[in-house]
Write a protein that holds these residues in place. Sequence first.
Motif, PDB file in Angstrom:
ATOM      1  N   PHE A  11       8.414  -0.387   1.043  1.00  0.00           N
ATOM      2  CA  PHE A  11       7.339  -0.404   2.046  1.00  0.00           C
ATOM      3  C   PHE A  11       7.588  -1.597   2.941  1.00  0.00           C
ATOM      4  O   PHE A  11       7.417  -2.728   2.502  1.00  0.00           O
ATOM      5  CB  PHE A  11       5.977  -0.579   1.384  1.00  0.00           C
ATOM      6  CG  PHE A  11       5.561   0.577   0.523  1.00  0.00           C
ATOM      7  CD1 PHE A  11       5.190   1.782   1.105  1.00  0.00           C
ATOM      8  CD2 PHE A  11       5.527   0.460  -0.855  1.00  0.00           C
ATOM      9  CE1 PHE A  11       4.784   2.830   0.315  1.00  0.00           C
ATOM     10  CE2 PHE A  11       5.125   1.517  -1.640  1.00  0.00           C
ATOM     11  CZ  PHE A  11       4.751   2.719  -1.059  1.00  0.00           C
ATOM     12  N   VAL A  14       8.987  -4.613   1.248  1.00  0.00           N
ATOM     13  CA  VAL A  14       8.707  -4.682  -0.191  1.00  0.00           C
ATOM     14  C   VAL A  14       9.490  -3.610  -0.944  1.00  0.00           C
ATOM     15  O   VAL A  14       9.334  -2.419  -0.670  1.00  0.00           O
ATOM     16  CB  VAL A  14       7.198  -4.482  -0.460  1.00  0.00           C
ATOM     17  CG1 VAL A  14       6.906  -4.606  -1.942  1.00  0.00           C
ATOM     18  CG2 VAL A  14       6.387  -5.477   0.347  1.00  0.00           C
ATOM     19  N   PRO A  35       3.928  -5.103 -15.478  1.00  0.00           N
ATOM     20  CA  PRO A  35       2.841  -5.907 -14.918  1.00  0.00           C
ATOM     21  C   PRO A  35       2.333  -5.343 -13.594  1.00  0.00           C
ATOM     22  O   PRO A  35       2.933  -4.421 -13.036  1.00  0.00           O
ATOM     23  CB  PRO A  35       3.482  -7.280 -14.710  1.00  0.00           C
ATOM     24  CG  PRO A  35       4.940  -7.090 -14.816  1.00  0.00           C
ATOM     25  CD  PRO A  35       5.194  -5.821 -15.540  1.00  0.00           C
ATOM     26  N   ASN A  36       1.246  -5.893 -13.087  1.00  0.00           N
ATOM     27  CA  ASN A  36       0.689  -5.440 -11.811  1.00  0.00           C
ATOM     28  C   ASN A  36       1.729  -5.530 -10.708  1.00  0.00           C
ATOM     29  O   ASN A  36       2.443  -6.511 -10.619  1.00  0.00           O
ATOM     30  CB  ASN A  36      -0.511  -6.287 -11.406  1.00  0.00           C
ATOM     31  CG  ASN A  36      -1.711  -6.044 -12.293  1.00  0.00           C
ATOM     32  OD1 ASN A  36      -2.071  -6.874 -13.106  1.00  0.00           O
ATOM     33  ND2 ASN A  36      -2.291  -4.891 -12.164  1.00  0.00           N
ATOM     34  N   GLY A  37       1.810  -4.484  -9.896  1.00  0.00           N
ATOM     35  CA  GLY A  37       2.751  -4.499  -8.787  1.00  0.00           C
ATOM     36  C   GLY A  37       4.168  -4.165  -9.185  1.00  0.00           C
ATOM     37  O   GLY A  37       5.085  -4.293  -8.384  1.00  0.00           O
ATOM     38  N   ALA A  38       4.376  -3.707 -10.436  1.00  0.00           N
ATOM     39  CA  ALA A  38       5.730  -3.414 -10.905  1.00  0.00           C
ATOM     40  C   ALA A  38       6.314  -2.184 -10.213  1.00  0.00           C
ATOM     41  O   ALA A  38       7.527  -2.015 -10.142  1.00  0.00           O
ATOM     42  CB  ALA A  38       5.728  -3.211 -12.413  1.00  0.00           C
ATOM     43  N   GLY A  39       5.435  -1.301  -9.695  1.00  0.00           N
ATOM     44  CA  GLY A  39       5.919  -0.102  -9.024  1.00  0.00           C
ATOM     45  C   GLY A  39       5.583   1.181  -9.785  1.00  0.00           C
ATOM     46  O   GLY A  39       6.092   2.250  -9.455  1.00  0.00           O
ATOM     47  N   LYS A  40       4.691   1.072 -10.738  1.00  0.00           N
ATOM     48  CA  LYS A  40       4.351   2.245 -11.552  1.00  0.00           C
ATOM     49  C   LYS A  40       3.654   3.323 -10.715  1.00  0.00           C
ATOM     50  O   LYS A  40       4.053   4.489 -10.724  1.00  0.00           O
ATOM     51  CB  LYS A  40       3.437   1.820 -12.718  1.00  0.00           C
ATOM     52  CG  LYS A  40       4.001   0.701 -13.567  1.00  0.00           C
ATOM     53  CD  LYS A  40       3.069   0.334 -14.706  1.00  0.00           C
ATOM     54  CE  LYS A  40       1.739  -0.249 -14.272  1.00  0.00           C
ATOM     55  NZ  LYS A  40       1.820  -1.570 -13.627  1.00  0.00           N
ATOM     56  N   SER A  41       2.624   2.909  -9.998  1.00  0.00           N
ATOM     57  CA  SER A  41       1.886   3.898  -9.205  1.00  0.00           C
ATOM     58  C   SER A  41       2.779   4.510  -8.132  1.00  0.00           C
ATOM     59  O   SER A  41       2.675   5.708  -7.830  1.00  0.00           O
ATOM     60  CB  SER A  41       0.668   3.259  -8.539  1.00  0.00           C
ATOM     61  OG  SER A  41      -0.248   2.870  -9.512  1.00  0.00           O
ATOM     62  N   THR A  42       3.653   3.692  -7.562  1.00  0.00           N
ATOM     63  CA  THR A  42       4.563   4.223  -6.545  1.00  0.00           C
ATOM     64  C   THR A  42       5.450   5.304  -7.155  1.00  0.00           C
ATOM     65  O   THR A  42       5.679   6.356  -6.556  1.00  0.00           O
ATOM     66  CB  THR A  42       5.392   3.093  -5.938  1.00  0.00           C
ATOM     67  OG1 THR A  42       4.510   2.058  -5.512  1.00  0.00           O
ATOM     68  CG2 THR A  42       6.193   3.568  -4.751  1.00  0.00           C
ATOM     69  N   GLU A 168      -2.957   5.042 -15.271  1.00  0.00           N
ATOM     70  CA  GLU A 168      -4.012   4.217 -15.860  1.00  0.00           C
ATOM     71  C   GLU A 168      -5.243   5.042 -16.223  1.00  0.00           C
ATOM     72  O   GLU A 168      -6.338   4.812 -15.699  1.00  0.00           O
ATOM     73  CB  GLU A 168      -4.380   3.079 -14.914  1.00  0.00           C
ATOM     74  CG  GLU A 168      -3.161   2.276 -14.532  1.00  0.00           C
ATOM     75  CD  GLU A 168      -3.468   0.821 -14.218  1.00  0.00           C
ATOM     76  OE1 GLU A 168      -4.629   0.396 -14.397  1.00  0.00           O
ATOM     77  OE2 GLU A 168      -2.536   0.115 -13.833  1.00  0.00           O
ATOM     78  N   HIS A 201      -2.261  -0.479 -19.370  1.00  0.00           N
ATOM     79  CA  HIS A 201      -2.110  -1.921 -19.526  1.00  0.00           C
ATOM     80  C   HIS A 201      -2.439  -2.392 -20.941  1.00  0.00           C
ATOM     81  O   HIS A 201      -2.057  -3.487 -21.342  1.00  0.00           O
ATOM     82  CB  HIS A 201      -2.985  -2.671 -18.512  1.00  0.00           C
ATOM     83  CG  HIS A 201      -2.388  -2.696 -17.123  1.00  0.00           C
ATOM     84  ND1 HIS A 201      -1.203  -3.334 -16.852  1.00  0.00           N
ATOM     85  CD2 HIS A 201      -2.798  -2.132 -15.950  1.00  0.00           C
ATOM     86  CE1 HIS A 201      -0.914  -3.187 -15.566  1.00  0.00           C
ATOM     87  NE2 HIS A 201      -1.857  -2.448 -15.012  1.00  0.00           N
TER      88      HIS A 201
HETATM   89  N1  LIG Z   1       1.313   1.871   0.721  1.00  0.00           N
HETATM   90  C1  LIG Z   1       1.895   0.673   0.469  1.00  0.00           C
HETATM   91  N2  LIG Z   1       2.251  -0.115   1.505  1.00  0.00           N
HETATM   92  C2  LIG Z   1       2.856  -1.308   1.277  1.00  0.00           C
HETATM   93  N3  LIG Z   1       3.135  -1.797   0.062  1.00  0.00           N
HETATM   94  C3  LIG Z   1       2.792  -1.058  -1.015  1.00  0.00           C
HETATM   95  C4  LIG Z   1       2.150   0.209  -0.857  1.00  0.00           C
HETATM   96  N4  LIG Z   1       1.921   0.716  -2.087  1.00  0.00           N
HETATM   97  C5  LIG Z   1       2.397  -0.198  -2.957  1.00  0.00           C
HETATM   98  N5  LIG Z   1       2.919  -1.268  -2.324  1.00  0.00           N
HETATM   99  C6  LIG Z   1       3.561  -2.429  -2.945  1.00  0.00           C
HETATM  100  O1  LIG Z   1       4.536  -1.941  -3.821  1.00  0.00           O
HETATM  101  C7  LIG Z   1       4.564  -2.676  -5.025  1.00  0.00           C
HETATM  102  C8  LIG Z   1       4.357  -1.747  -6.182  1.00  0.00           C
HETATM  103  O2  LIG Z   1       3.022  -1.264  -6.176  1.00  0.00           O
HETATM  104  P1  LIG Z   1       2.445  -0.232  -7.250  1.00  0.00           P
HETATM  105  O3  LIG Z   1       1.074   0.139  -6.820  1.00  0.00           O
HETATM  106  O4  LIG Z   1       3.396   0.863  -7.437  1.00  0.00           O
HETATM  107  O5  LIG Z   1       2.379  -1.122  -8.552  1.00  0.00           O
HETATM  108  P2  LIG Z   1       1.733  -0.789  -9.971  1.00  0.00           P
HETATM  109  O6  LIG Z   1       2.805  -1.015 -10.945  1.00  0.00           O
HETATM  110  O7  LIG Z   1       1.116   0.532  -9.973  1.00  0.00           O
HETATM  111  O8  LIG Z   1       0.665  -1.930 -10.113  1.00  0.00           O
HETATM  112  P3  LIG Z   1      -0.788  -1.892 -10.826  1.00  0.00           P
HETATM  113  O9  LIG Z   1      -0.555  -2.117 -12.253  1.00  0.00           O
HETATM  114  O10 LIG Z   1      -1.509  -3.033 -10.185  1.00  0.00           O
HETATM  115  O11 LIG Z   1      -1.398  -0.591 -10.516  1.00  0.00           O
HETATM  116  C9  LIG Z   1       3.494  -3.747  -4.891  1.00  0.00           C
HETATM  117  O12 LIG Z   1       4.118  -4.929  -4.470  1.00  0.00           O
HETATM  118  C10 LIG Z   1       2.591  -3.219  -3.807  1.00  0.00           C
HETATM  119  O13 LIG Z   1       2.010  -4.277  -3.091  1.00  0.00           O
END
Ligand SMILES: Nc1ncnc2c1ncn2[C@@H]1O[C@H](COP(=O)(O)OP(=O)(O)OP(=O)(O)O)[C@@H](O)[C@H]1O
Lengths: 250, 615
Positions: A11, A14, A35-42, A168, A201
Amino acid sequence: MLVVQNLTKTFGGVHAVTDVSFAVTAGEMLALIGPNGAGKSTCFNMLGGQIRPDGGRILLAGTDISKATPRTICRLGVGRTFQITATFASMTARENVQTALTAHHRQTARVWQEADTLHVAEADALLAQVSLSAEAGRPAGILAYGDLKRLELAMALACNPKLLLMDEPTAGMAPAERAGLMALTAGLAQARGMAVLFTEHDMDVVFGTASRILVMDHGALIAQGDAAMIRADPRVRAVYLGTGFSSGGH
Amino acid sequence: MTALLIQLLTGLAGASTLFLVAAGLTVIFGVTRVVNFSHGSLFMLGAYIGWTILSRLPRDPGSFALGVLLTGLATSAIGSAVEMVLLRRIYKAPELLQLLATFGVVLILQDATQAIWGPADLTLPRGPWLRSAVMILGERFPLYDLILIATGPLILGTIWLLFARTRWGTLVRAATLDREMVSALGVDQRRLFTSVFALGAGLAGIGGALVLPQGSANLQMDLSVITDAFVVVVVGGLGSLTGAYLAAVLIGVLQALGIVLLPKATLVVVFVVMACVLIVRPHGLLGRPLTATRTDAAAIAPIRPATPALLWAAAALLVLAIAAPLIVGPFVLSVLTDITIAILFAASLHVLMGPGGMASFGHAAWFGLGAYGTALAVKSLAAPMPLALLLAPIAAGGVALVFGALVVRLSGVYLAMLTLAFAQIVWAVAFQWSDVTGGDNGILGVWPPAWAGPASFYWISLVLCVGGAILLRRALYAPFGFALRASRDSALRAEAIGLNPNALRLAAFTLAGSAAGLAGGLAAYAKGSVFPTTISVGHSVDALVMVLLGGVQTMAGPIIGAIAYTGLFDALLLATGFWRAALGACILAIVLLFPQGIAGGFNRPGVAGSVKRTI
Ligand SMILES: Nc1ncnc2c1ncn2[C@@H]1O[C@H](COP(=O)(O)OP(=O)(O)OP(=O)(O)O)[C@@H](O)[C@H]1O
Ligand SMILES: [Mg+2]
């Protein structure tokens, strides 16, 4: 049944997900942690079609779905829940599930039949499976957060998925409730022969439910294996134990 | 070639005034997230106030500049007053109600302007310098146009400096990017918002005064300029100043060249360009996706089927309605016919606004297309009534399908502004294409055949309209309606269970368009004629008020709203010459009393009060 090869997404600057590869076999309970922001949701959003990957392939039973829409992916037998629940606030819990069922049976072009009379028994059965029968007649807009998570699960199950993605599923629940929901999910997965990929988590829940675990950090997959292997992995320990230092160390 | 160049320069001159209006609109939107419908009225006030000031000043350039600046200060004060008295109270209301409230201001200012300055167009006596010209490639080109051409970039540069160099400007830019952040910084939002309104209103006023030397102050300029400004702002990207300038130049030049190259199709060209820009860049040339400021779906109460009591009341009303021609006289019967038509018109808009979640501000377009479709079928094809009535929904629905394909991907204010702009274009086509539509004179003599006297026609209208409304209602309770509502509540979830939200919205758009078209076709026969006013913004707003009066989230709402509004309207028309102002005041009262929408105000507390989500 699901093979992920070199999945990548950035992104802006990032690197949310970098070169992630793994496979899900039919019927397994697979946890994706980090951990938070690891990229799981992506990752989940790319598997579900909500986000288009920048690179890599996603093969579902041999077909590449990396450019498919969420609708197509749903039709191919992948159901999902979202980290922030997405339900239909203006409908009752039962109507939410009925809508999912009419969509599954491709009946949404009907303009005459009363929707409330369709798939009532099936909807109630699904609500019962996620222990939500008592709330069936209440609007989704006023349900407690834990109940919304269950409702999402019931809606995902309405498409009769072969693979369930749960982002989650227990966030915002009390510890006892968490273990309960995951035990329930494990039971459903076994009964339906459905694979489940979930993020979580709460480590107790992960080690208690998952048959296999994937660990992500800073967009990369850093380890995979069973509970014992993950517990022993030095990189995972570094990420999880020295949380304060690990983010600076990468 | 020279002629084209001259036309190009004329276009650039027009672009400058357009930019002055659009700049205020886009900056105000960027900061407050309010689409200010009354911005065109400030432009109009600028022209009238400018006329008053300038016609009393000496006719030299210095006095002219002074007069224009004074005008800007005056409209700036008026704009701030409107913001402080009204808009400040509705910043938290749904977008749709805000838009409607500012339309109430439009109506009030229209009547106020007419009361102060009279109905006639006002032109300014021009001093010698205003008549002088320069030679460009051997052609005379007005000096004043050259000044206008320079004004646009000059103002753009000034505002840009203001934004870049002052603390106030930094706050405005920050608020445009992220409103929540500014409130977190502890800035006094009220003063920031008022000052932005003052700036925008001042610019609009200056723009109004600047058109005086070549045009006039007239009562139509508010709506015509706001439509163009909407197009400019949408094409440029909401909130983007530079985008607004680029778009103003694009649209201004297209309009000017179009007049020479494609005189009949100018409006269509503008629309096609707008469509192309939005297809390639859905947020406009320089716009960015809007940060969501509120979750509308969470505030929506569930729709419950009618209670038996309500059904009985409806049945009783229906029996009365059927028996009416045997009881009432011809005048009441014609009002009742109007009411049946209004019911279908309102019910069709309700499909879009309620379950569809699409705020259409140009619903009169479909009504008008139906009306003209029917009238033209009668006049040029000599079609019998059943065929002519059948053509109405087909014509309107067909156009709605094409236009809908473009707009269903958009949401909120973009959709509202585009539907409005489209309706204005349809209106202009009806107005200008006089060979076919009769222009301002309309199409006359569309009477029902001899076998359908007033009573029979009323029954036909009752069956078609009430029947149509019932069919629409039925569709909303069917799987189609549920899927549509699901797409509105959460497009994310809808897609994930295999629904196609855009296709569902398009289907709803087409359905609503054809239903409104049928209402229009009946209206053509009921009145015996069709005029461009059927497609006017005012008529679109009639539909909006009817739906909001009855409540968006109840299926019976549009029907009750149509009955109440048509009654209210006829009463106002009879009771006062200032019916616009009275209507505007009614709209403001509705919005201020029920800032969450009427449905929210009247709903049982157990449902509406507790609809709230934690995340
Ligand atoms: N639409 C977006 N635009 C810009 N950056 C994004 C976007 N979605 C996610 N990110 C960034 O990508 C990285 C991974 O985010 P993601 O949501 O996949 O993490 P996560 O592992 O699901 O975290 P969490 O445990 O907090 O849910 C983070 O640094 C986040 O800030
Ligand atoms: Mg996440």
